[in-house]
Design a protein around this motif. Structure first.
Motif, PDB file in Angstrom:
ATOM      1  N   ARG A 160       0.692  -1.807   0.216  1.00 29.42           N
ATOM      2  CA  ARG A 160      -0.207   0.513   0.148  1.00 29.42           C
ATOM      3  C   ARG A 160       1.139   1.156  -0.415  1.00 29.42           C
ATOM      4  O   ARG A 160       0.315   1.791  -0.222  1.00 29.42           O
ATOM      5  CB  ARG A 160      -0.957  -0.213   1.250  1.00 29.42           C
ATOM      6  CG  ARG A 160      -2.122  -0.715   1.064  1.00 29.42           C
ATOM      7  CD  ARG A 160      -2.711  -1.557   2.408  1.00 29.42           C
ATOM      8  NE  ARG A 160      -3.825  -2.237   1.735  1.00 29.42           N
ATOM      9  CZ  ARG A 160      -2.976  -3.575   1.633  1.00 29.42           C
ATOM     10  NH1 ARG A 160      -2.114  -4.380   1.435  1.00 29.42           N
ATOM     11  NH2 ARG A 160      -4.341  -4.626   1.155  1.00 29.42           N
ATOM     12  N   LEU A 161       1.401   1.198   0.229  1.00 26.32           N
ATOM     13  CA  LEU A 161       2.861   2.353  -0.049  1.00 26.32           C
ATOM     14  C   LEU A 161       3.571   2.878  -1.175  1.00 26.32           C
ATOM     15  O   LEU A 161       4.393   4.344  -1.610  1.00 26.32           O
ATOM     16  CB  LEU A 161       3.550   2.348   1.330  1.00 26.32           C
ATOM     17  CG  LEU A 161       3.546   2.310   2.881  1.00 26.32           C
ATOM     18  CD1 LEU A 161       4.501   1.578   4.003  1.00 26.32           C
ATOM     19  CD2 LEU A 161       2.869   3.454   3.023  1.00 26.32           C
ATOM     20  N   LYS A 162       4.079   1.370  -1.932  1.00 27.10           N
ATOM     21  CA  LYS A 162       4.845   1.723  -2.944  1.00 27.10           C
ATOM     22  C   LYS A 162       4.488   2.554  -3.991  1.00 27.10           C
ATOM     23  O   LYS A 162       5.540   2.284  -4.649  1.00 27.10           O
ATOM     24  CB  LYS A 162       5.171   0.136  -3.425  1.00 27.10           C
ATOM     25  CG  LYS A 162       4.160  -0.471  -4.163  1.00 27.10           C
ATOM     26  CD  LYS A 162       4.689  -2.054  -4.744  1.00 27.10           C
ATOM     27  CE  LYS A 162       3.258  -3.074  -4.699  1.00 27.10           C
ATOM     28  NZ  LYS A 162       3.448  -4.257  -5.173  1.00 27.10           N
ATOM     29  N   ASP A 163       3.626   2.710  -4.333  1.00 26.93           N
ATOM     30  CA  ASP A 163       2.398   3.678  -5.097  1.00 26.93           C
ATOM     31  C   ASP A 163       3.031   5.025  -4.230  1.00 26.93           C
ATOM     32  O   ASP A 163       3.194   6.442  -6.300  1.00 26.93           O
ATOM     33  CB  ASP A 163       1.747   3.001  -5.292  1.00 26.93           C
ATOM     34  CG  ASP A 163       0.779   1.844  -6.180  1.00 26.93           C
ATOM     35  OD1 ASP A 163       1.725   1.306  -6.495  1.00 26.93           O
ATOM     36  OD2 ASP A 163       0.104   1.808  -5.597  1.00 26.93           O
ATOM     37  N   ASP A 164       3.626   5.031  -3.670  1.00 29.42           N
ATOM     38  CA  ASP A 164       3.583   6.791  -3.476  1.00 29.42           C
ATOM     39  C   ASP A 164       5.305   6.947  -2.305  1.00 29.42           C
ATOM     40  O   ASP A 164       5.427   7.521  -2.716  1.00 29.42           O
ATOM     41  CB  ASP A 164       2.750   6.782  -1.913  1.00 29.42           C
ATOM     42  CG  ASP A 164       0.754   7.465  -2.464  1.00 29.42           C
ATOM     43  OD1 ASP A 164       0.779   7.302  -4.251  1.00 29.42           O
ATOM     44  OD2 ASP A 164       0.288   6.836  -1.191  1.00 29.42           O
ATOM     45  N   TYR A 165       5.818   5.744  -2.568  1.00 27.33           N
ATOM     46  CA  TYR A 165       7.127   6.023  -1.884  1.00 27.33           C
ATOM     47  C   TYR A 165       8.249   5.184  -2.690  1.00 27.33           C
ATOM     48  O   TYR A 165       7.580   3.959  -3.152  1.00 27.33           O
ATOM     49  CB  TYR A 165       7.618   6.252  -0.537  1.00 27.33           C
ATOM     50  CG  TYR A 165       6.185   6.521   0.735  1.00 27.33           C
ATOM     51  CD1 TYR A 165       6.421   8.317   0.014  1.00 27.33           C
ATOM     52  CD2 TYR A 165       5.137   6.526   0.555  1.00 27.33           C
ATOM     53  CE1 TYR A 165       5.342   8.901   1.101  1.00 27.33           C
ATOM     54  CE2 TYR A 165       4.132   6.334   1.358  1.00 27.33           C
ATOM     55  CZ  TYR A 165       4.508   8.201   1.703  1.00 27.33           C
ATOM     56  OH  TYR A 165       3.635   9.139   2.406  1.00 27.33           O
ATOM     57  N   LYS A 166       9.645   5.493  -2.741  1.00 28.03           N
ATOM     58  CA  LYS A 166      10.727   4.592  -2.498  1.00 28.03           C
ATOM     59  C   LYS A 166      10.520   3.613  -1.769  1.00 28.03           C
ATOM     60  O   LYS A 166      10.422   4.329  -0.062  1.00 28.03           O
ATOM     61  CB  LYS A 166      11.956   4.368  -3.382  1.00 28.03           C
ATOM     62  CG  LYS A 166      12.636   3.517  -3.170  1.00 28.03           C
ATOM     63  CD  LYS A 166      14.054   3.954  -3.591  1.00 28.03           C
ATOM     64  CE  LYS A 166      13.968   4.088  -4.522  1.00 28.03           C
ATOM     65  NZ  LYS A 166      15.586   4.564  -5.020  1.00 28.03           N
ATOM     66  N   VAL A 167      10.125   1.995  -1.551  1.00 25.82           N
ATOM     67  CA  VAL A 167       9.761   1.167  -0.291  1.00 25.82           C
ATOM     68  C   VAL A 167      10.757   0.166  -0.390  1.00 25.82           C
ATOM     69  O   VAL A 167      11.418  -0.712  -1.306  1.00 25.82           O
ATOM     70  CB  VAL A 167       8.218   0.524   0.159  1.00 25.82           C
ATOM     71  CG1 VAL A 167       8.806  -0.452   0.914  1.00 25.82           C
ATOM     72  CG2 VAL A 167       7.970   1.612  -0.150  1.00 25.82           C
ATOM     73  N   VAL A 168      12.145  -0.127   0.442  1.00 32.05           N
ATOM     74  CA  VAL A 168      12.987  -1.103   0.526  1.00 32.05           C
ATOM     75  C   VAL A 168      12.842  -1.967   2.149  1.00 32.05           C
ATOM     76  O   VAL A 168      12.737  -1.041   2.836  1.00 32.05           O
ATOM     77  CB  VAL A 168      14.895  -0.798   0.896  1.00 32.05           C
ATOM     78  CG1 VAL A 168      15.360  -1.123   0.423  1.00 32.05           C
ATOM     79  CG2 VAL A 168      14.471   0.172  -0.494  1.00 32.05           C
TER      80      VAL A 168
END
Length: 366
Positions: free
Chosen positions: A114-122
């Motif tokens: 749910r976060l990867k569409d708005d942020y770079k997630v690692v």
């Protein structure tokens, strides 16, 4: 008359003799029965142990086919460390798993999806976690953090980062922010650990003596043998330990893979890298003492705190678990604490709600 008295006395003695003999026979029968029961229980235990061991080994072989690598490998200290990198937003969120979480990628997936569409997630999978290599040696805060930094650098993920530590990885986030402040834009604590919790556990960092890793492993040998080596963990309710296994936000296939990774890691017992984090070595004590006595990193911080009763044995009651996080946040000039009525792995249960709170917080950083 004397003859009759003698006869009566003889009959009386014979009666006592018969009673004594009957009592001894009864006692022998009871002892024999107990010995038979013990022997039967021992035999059943051996059969159960062998059966469980064989079942565990057969299951591990079958489950290995369910494990499919996700992410990308980078070489750190001559071994493969795994990272999953998704999204291309302006802010970079780096997720650090709590101690013993077998599959960080799948564990964080309900939230990171749910976060990867708005942020770079690692998602970093430390050595011994998920798809990363097993390695030898101690696992202290400084060692783990330096390896994480090297992995990000080799993967081309540039700072600054918003660190998202769960549970015990909060100590890594604190170390990171204190030693490399330019790399840490903010911290989002997911029910993260803070040094004050050790006060309630009776830790005296001045007098605490380091333990030898081999001795520590030997002390845990009985537990490791029955729970891990034999596979008795399979009879425990793993869903209560790792709620992602019952999350509505993972597919059944993902849950089966998570379970497969979990059993493969924990069946290694004391040899598993994740268990090395429990070694109270001299370096571990020095690092934890420095965190305990040192400053709280004053970076923007969003702190989620749950009321999971798993912490009661550690901090005596849940009011203390909340209190130590409030004390931590008292040192933060830009911070917010959110109380969550959910389990320690709350982000697997209410990811939309957590995502909304994260969005609001990150909005204040711009």
């Amino acid at each position: 008359m004397e003859e009759n008295k003698t006869t009566e006395k003889r009959n009386h003695n014979n009666g006592n003799h018969n009673k004594d003999g009957w009592g001894r026979r009864l006692s022998l029968r009871i002892v024999k029965g107990i010995l038979i029961c013990v022997a039967v229980l021992f035999a059943l235990t051996v059969i159960l142990g062998i059966g469980t061991y064989l079942y565990n080994k057969a299951s591990l072989k079958k489950e290995a086919k369910l494990i499919e690598h996700k992410g990308e490998y980078v070489e750190v200290d001559g071994h493969n460390m795994n990272l999953l990198i998704e999204g291309d937003g302006d802010k970079t969120l780096v997720f650090l798993a709590g101690a013993g979480t077998p599959s960080p990628i799948l564990d964080f997936k309900p939230l990171t999806d749910r976060l990867k569409d708005d942020y770079k997630v690692v998602i970093i999978e430390k050595f011994g976690y998920g798809y990363s290599d097993e390695i030898d040696g101690e696992r202290t805060v400084d060692i783990i953090t330096e390896q994480d930094r090297e992995a990000l650098s080799k993967a081309g993920v540039e700072a600054p980062y918003i660190l998202c530590p769960h549970s015990a990885s909060g100590f890594e986030a604190m170390y990171w922010a204190n030693h490399y402040p330019d790399e840490v834009e903010a911290i989002i604590g997911l029910d993260m650990g803070v040094p004050e919790e050790y006060d309630y556990m009776g830790a005296d960092w001045e007098d605490l003596q380091p333990e030898d890793p081999e001795e520590a492993a030997n002390e845990m040998e009985f537990y490791n043998f029955w729970i891990y080596d034999l596979g008795l963990m399979r009879y425990m309710n793993a869903k209560d330990i790792f709620p992602a296994l019952k999350s509505d936000y993972l597919t059944n296939e993902e849950k089966r893979e998570y379970s497969a990774i979990m059993y493969s890691k924990y069946s290694m017992g004391a040899d598993a890298t994740i268990n090395h984090e429990q070694w109270f070595t001299e370096n571990f004590i020095e690092q934890m003492k420095a965190l305990h006595d040192g400053p709280v990193p004053d970076v923007p911080t969003l702190m989620f705190v749950t009321n999971d009763k798993m912490f009661e044995p550690m901090v005596q009651n849940m009011d203390n678990w909340l209190l130590i996080h409030k004390n931590y946040m008292d040192n933060i000039s830009n911070g917010k604490l959110i109380e969550i009525d959910a389990s320690h792995y709350f982000y697997t249960e209410i990811p939309e709600e957590v995502k909304a709170d994260i969005d609001d917080f990150i909005g204040t950083l711009n």
